[in-house]
Design a protein around this motif. Structure first.
Motif, mmCIF file in Angstrom:
data_model
loop_
_atom_site.group_PDB
_atom_site.id
_atom_site.type_symbol
_atom_site.label_atom_id
_atom_site.label_comp_id
_atom_site.label_asym_id
_atom_site.label_seq_id
_atom_site.Cartn_x
_atom_site.Cartn_y
_atom_site.Cartn_z
ATOM 1 N N LEU A 76 0.824 -1.206 0.000
ATOM 2 C CA LEU A 76 0.000 0.000 0.000
ATOM 3 C C LEU A 76 0.860 1.259 0.000
ATOM 4 O O LEU A 76 0.578 2.227 -0.711
ATOM 5 C CB LEU A 76 -0.929 -0.018 1.220
ATOM 6 C CG LEU A 76 -1.955 1.109 1.315
ATOM 7 C CD1 LEU A 76 -2.897 1.078 0.121
ATOM 8 C CD2 LEU A 76 -2.742 0.995 2.615
ATOM 9 N N ARG A 77 1.937 1.245 0.800
ATOM 10 C CA ARG A 77 2.845 2.401 0.834
ATOM 11 C C ARG A 77 3.479 2.624 -0.536
ATOM 12 O O ARG A 77 3.617 3.754 -1.002
ATOM 13 C CB ARG A 77 3.945 2.177 1.879
ATOM 14 C CG ARG A 77 3.496 2.339 3.310
ATOM 15 C CD ARG A 77 4.692 2.542 4.233
ATOM 16 N NE ARG A 77 5.595 1.398 4.229
ATOM 17 C CZ ARG A 77 5.493 0.370 5.066
ATOM 18 N NH1 ARG A 77 4.517 0.318 5.944
ATOM 19 N NH2 ARG A 77 6.369 -0.607 5.017
ATOM 20 N N THR A 78 3.880 1.505 -1.169
ATOM 21 C CA THR A 78 4.512 1.614 -2.479
ATOM 22 C C THR A 78 3.547 2.203 -3.497
ATOM 23 O O THR A 78 3.907 3.104 -4.265
ATOM 24 C CB THR A 78 4.993 0.221 -2.940
ATOM 25 O OG1 THR A 78 5.939 -0.273 -2.012
ATOM 26 C CG2 THR A 78 5.644 0.302 -4.315
ATOM 27 N N GLN A 79 2.315 1.716 -3.520
ATOM 28 C CA GLN A 79 1.325 2.220 -4.473
ATOM 29 C C GLN A 79 1.023 3.688 -4.230
ATOM 30 O O GLN A 79 0.906 4.477 -5.173
ATOM 31 C CB GLN A 79 0.042 1.385 -4.377
ATOM 32 C CG GLN A 79 0.204 -0.026 -4.923
ATOM 33 C CD GLN A 79 -1.013 -0.889 -4.657
ATOM 34 O OE1 GLN A 79 -1.785 -0.648 -3.728
ATOM 35 N NE2 GLN A 79 -1.178 -1.924 -5.468
ATOM 36 N N SER A 80 0.911 4.083 -2.962
ATOM 37 C CA SER A 80 0.626 5.483 -2.630
ATOM 38 C C SER A 80 1.749 6.395 -3.104
ATOM 39 O O SER A 80 1.512 7.481 -3.641
ATOM 40 C CB SER A 80 0.430 5.638 -1.119
ATOM 41 O OG SER A 80 -0.670 4.889 -0.679
ATOM 42 N N LEU A 113 11.648 -7.843 -7.180
ATOM 43 C CA LEU A 113 11.119 -7.924 -8.544
ATOM 44 C C LEU A 113 9.676 -7.443 -8.603
ATOM 45 O O LEU A 113 9.263 -6.811 -9.584
ATOM 46 C CB LEU A 113 11.213 -9.365 -9.056
ATOM 47 C CG LEU A 113 12.627 -9.969 -9.099
ATOM 48 C CD1 LEU A 113 12.578 -11.431 -9.501
ATOM 49 C CD2 LEU A 113 13.516 -9.175 -10.056
ATOM 50 N N ARG A 114 8.910 -7.735 -7.543
ATOM 51 C CA ARG A 114 7.513 -7.301 -7.519
ATOM 52 C C ARG A 114 7.415 -5.774 -7.464
ATOM 53 O O ARG A 114 6.571 -5.168 -8.134
ATOM 54 C CB ARG A 114 6.789 -7.934 -6.333
ATOM 55 C CG ARG A 114 5.279 -7.714 -6.368
ATOM 56 C CD ARG A 114 4.537 -8.707 -5.491
ATOM 57 N NE ARG A 114 4.864 -8.541 -4.075
ATOM 58 C CZ ARG A 114 5.488 -9.449 -3.337
ATOM 59 N NH1 ARG A 114 5.855 -10.611 -3.871
ATOM 60 N NH2 ARG A 114 5.748 -9.234 -2.053
ATOM 61 N N ILE A 115 8.272 -5.148 -6.679
ATOM 62 C CA ILE A 115 8.265 -3.686 -6.591
ATOM 63 C C ILE A 115 8.646 -3.065 -7.936
ATOM 64 O O ILE A 115 8.021 -2.101 -8.398
ATOM 65 C CB ILE A 115 9.211 -3.206 -5.479
ATOM 66 C CG1 ILE A 115 8.647 -3.604 -4.113
ATOM 67 C CG2 ILE A 115 9.423 -1.697 -5.543
ATOM 68 C CD1 ILE A 115 9.620 -3.419 -2.962
ATOM 69 N N ILE A 116 9.675 -3.623 -8.586
ATOM 70 C CA ILE A 116 10.075 -3.114 -9.906
ATOM 71 C C ILE A 116 8.930 -3.273 -10.908
ATOM 72 O O ILE A 116 8.645 -2.360 -11.700
ATOM 73 C CB ILE A 116 11.353 -3.833 -10.385
ATOM 74 C CG1 ILE A 116 12.547 -3.389 -9.537
ATOM 75 C CG2 ILE A 116 11.621 -3.557 -11.866
ATOM 76 C CD1 ILE A 116 13.797 -4.217 -9.729
ATOM 77 N N SER A 117 8.230 -4.406 -10.860
ATOM 78 C CA SER A 117 7.081 -4.615 -11.753
ATOM 79 C C SER A 117 5.980 -3.605 -11.468
ATOM 80 O O SER A 117 5.315 -3.124 -12.390
ATOM 81 C CB SER A 117 6.538 -6.038 -11.601
ATOM 82 O OG SER A 117 7.476 -6.986 -12.063
ATOM 83 N N MET A 118 5.763 -3.253 -10.196
ATOM 84 C CA MET A 118 4.752 -2.252 -9.845
ATOM 85 C C MET A 118 5.093 -0.899 -10.462
ATOM 86 O O MET A 118 4.208 -0.180 -10.941
ATOM 87 C CB MET A 118 4.646 -2.121 -8.327
ATOM 88 C CG MET A 118 3.924 -3.270 -7.644
ATOM 89 S SD MET A 118 3.938 -3.097 -5.833
ATOM 90 C CE MET A 118 2.977 -1.589 -5.632
ATOM 91 N N VAL A 119 6.381 -0.545 -10.433
ATOM 92 C CA VAL A 119 6.802 0.730 -11.029
ATOM 93 C C VAL A 119 6.520 0.720 -12.529
ATOM 94 O O VAL A 119 5.974 1.690 -13.079
ATOM 95 C CB VAL A 119 8.299 0.987 -10.772
ATOM 96 C CG1 VAL A 119 8.750 2.263 -11.474
ATOM 97 C CG2 VAL A 119 8.581 1.084 -9.271
ATOM 98 N N ILE A 120 6.882 -0.376 -13.196
ATOM 99 C CA ILE A 120 6.668 -0.472 -14.645
ATOM 100 C C ILE A 120 5.186 -0.383 -14.971
ATOM 101 O O ILE A 120 4.769 0.347 -15.870
ATOM 102 C CB ILE A 120 7.282 -1.780 -15.179
ATOM 103 C CG1 ILE A 120 8.797 -1.766 -15.011
ATOM 104 C CG2 ILE A 120 6.913 -1.989 -16.650
ATOM 105 C CD1 ILE A 120 9.475 -3.094 -15.313
#
Length: 462
Positions: free
Chosen positions: A273-277, A300-307
């Motif tokens: 949630l923090r990452t998405q916000s 890898l999941r965080i990098i995919s969220m950014v992309i």
């Protein structure tokens, strides 16, 4: 002043970079040979680019150009002379024009007013009626008031008001373009990210205990500018405005969050949630990775969220100073294998604890943001795709070979491309297109959004 001096022009790179809108609508310019289509296109785009020659059939292909009028951006597609039911070259030109009409939002049908409506014009009108597209009737070669009666006679075509113009001299061009704009679909609202002249917004992301707080504290402790509080419903972050490389950057802190609901889902839920916000409010993300450990699934999941969020990306490898040569060798292999979908992201090797190589962060951020805002002129883009399709056509599947008819860049931040195609392009071919786009135009540090607009078969009812 040149004869192409009326108030319109193609978008400059600076203007284009400032516009982040939905795909530009497409205006197809069609008509039988030698009625002045290319001259009209040159008039609209404000420069001599379309080939003009007093020989029918000089323009053989669809050629797309960026244009703007009264602040509205659109793409003009110049077509060859349209002779229905012809064979050979004329038939090929006619097919190109039909394709342009199929893909257009508005059609400009050009008729030579000094000649009047011919049988060919009548046949073209029937095809345009069946297309169901808005049509603006252009009565060209009306060089003076005396010739306006010739234009009035074109009411007989039955497709609405003829607009008398002189493409060669620019007479009444503005009235014609006003009519074209009125026929265009409603413009989608533009996206905005940063306040004009404000600090660029950077989300500092990474899995727990990777060193985000150490990095932010090191940056803020050495180069603190101001700190201000930004209220939120599910978080209480403190954004840090930090001066780096002679600029102020706003680092979006993701540490503060109130656990107000769904606490049973644990820390991983709140980290996501923090990452998405943070991503929602950021322009570029710095994903911090622990270089001393194998890359984790969460990295890898965080990098995919950014992309997936469409934000620019920089990958920072923390604790680089602790690595020996063997670990650095294996890390390079890990990166190549695991980050195949983000090889375009700038990489910086830093130490959040000691502050080593912090100066490399700013060039990485600037590179990623530049790629994120890059726009390719439509004419250059279509030349690229013409060369690409000629040298590496799509594989034939089931006896059919889909083709890229033309392309346009629909927006920036991130760069978005719409490919107008005759069929579905396989995922492997789309990945090949993305790789070649990056090789040709850069786009370092940004994801690319490539979508298709497939031409429906003629005669297919909706």
């Amino acid at each position: 002043m040149s004869e192409y001096d009326f108030d319109t022009s193609t978008l400059t790179d600076a203007e284009a970079a400032a516009v982040d809108a939905a795909p530009a609508p497409v205006v197809a310019v069609v008509g039988r040979p030698n009625v002045g289509k290319s001259t009209l296109v040159n008039r609209i785009i404000g420069r001599r680019e379309a080939v003009v020659e007093d020989v029918p059939g000089v323009t053989r292909d669809r050629v797309a150009y960026d244009a703007t009028w009264a602040g509205r951006r659109f793409t003009v597609v110049d077509t060859g002379g349209w002779l229905p039911d012809e064979t050979g070259l004329a038939a090929a030109i006619a097919e190109q024009a039909r394709l342009a009409v199929d893909l257009a939002d508005v059609v400009m049908f050009v008729v030579d007013a000094t000649v009047g409506a011919t049988d060919v014009d009548e046949a073209v009108v029937e095809i345009l009626r069946r297309s169901g597209k808005p049509v603006v009737l252009v009565a060209n070669k009306v060089d003076d008031v005396a010739a306006e009666s010739d234009a009035a006679a074109l009411w007989s075509l039955g497709i609405g008001e003829p607009y008398p113009v002189s493409a060669l001299h620019g007479r009444s061009s503005g009235d014609l373009l006003d009519a074209v704009l009125a026929a265009l679909p409603e413009e989608a609202p533009a996206e905005t990210f940063e306040e004009a002249g404000g600090p660029r917004r950077v989300a500092l992301l990474g899995r727990p205990n990777v060193g985000k707080s150490s990095l932010l504290n090191k940056l803020a402790g050495e180069n603190r500018a101001v700190v201000d509080s930004v209220a939120g419903t599910t978080r209480d972050p403190i954004d840090e405005e930090i001066e780096l490389g002679g600029k102020v950057w706003r680092f979006i802190d993701t540490a503060g969050i109130r656990r107000r609901h769904r606490e049973n889902q644990g820390a991983d839920f709140y980290a996501t949630l923090r990452t998405q916000s943070a991503l929602e409010r950021a322009e570029v993300a710095v994903v911090l990775v622990d270089a001393d450990e194998p890359m984790a699934e969460q990295d890898l999941r965080i990098i995919s969220m950014v992309i997936e969020s469409g934000r620019a990306l920089v990958i920072a490898y923390n604790k680089w100073d602790l690595l020996d040569e063997e670990r650095r060798h294996y890390l390079e292999r890990e990166i190549d294998r695991q980050l195949h979908n983000a090889r375009w992201a700038p990489r910086v090797n830093i130490s959040a604890k000691t502050g080593r190589h912090m100066e490399k962060l700013v060039p990485g951020l600037e590179t990623a943001l530049e790629g994120w805002g890059t726009r390719v002129p439509t004419s250059k883009l279509n030349q690229f795709f013409a060369d690409l399709v000629n040298s590496h056509p799509h594989p034939i599947r089931g006896g059919k070979q889909p083709k890229i008819l033309f392309a346009t860049q629909a927006g920036v931040r991130p760069p978005r491309f719409v490919l107008f195609t005759s069929g579905f392009l396989e995922e492997g071919y789309r990945r090949f297109i993305e790789r070649r786009l990056r090789e040709e135009f850069g786009f370092e540090g940004t994801p690319l959004d490539i979508t298709m607009k497939i031409r429906e078969k003629r005669g297919k009812k909706k």
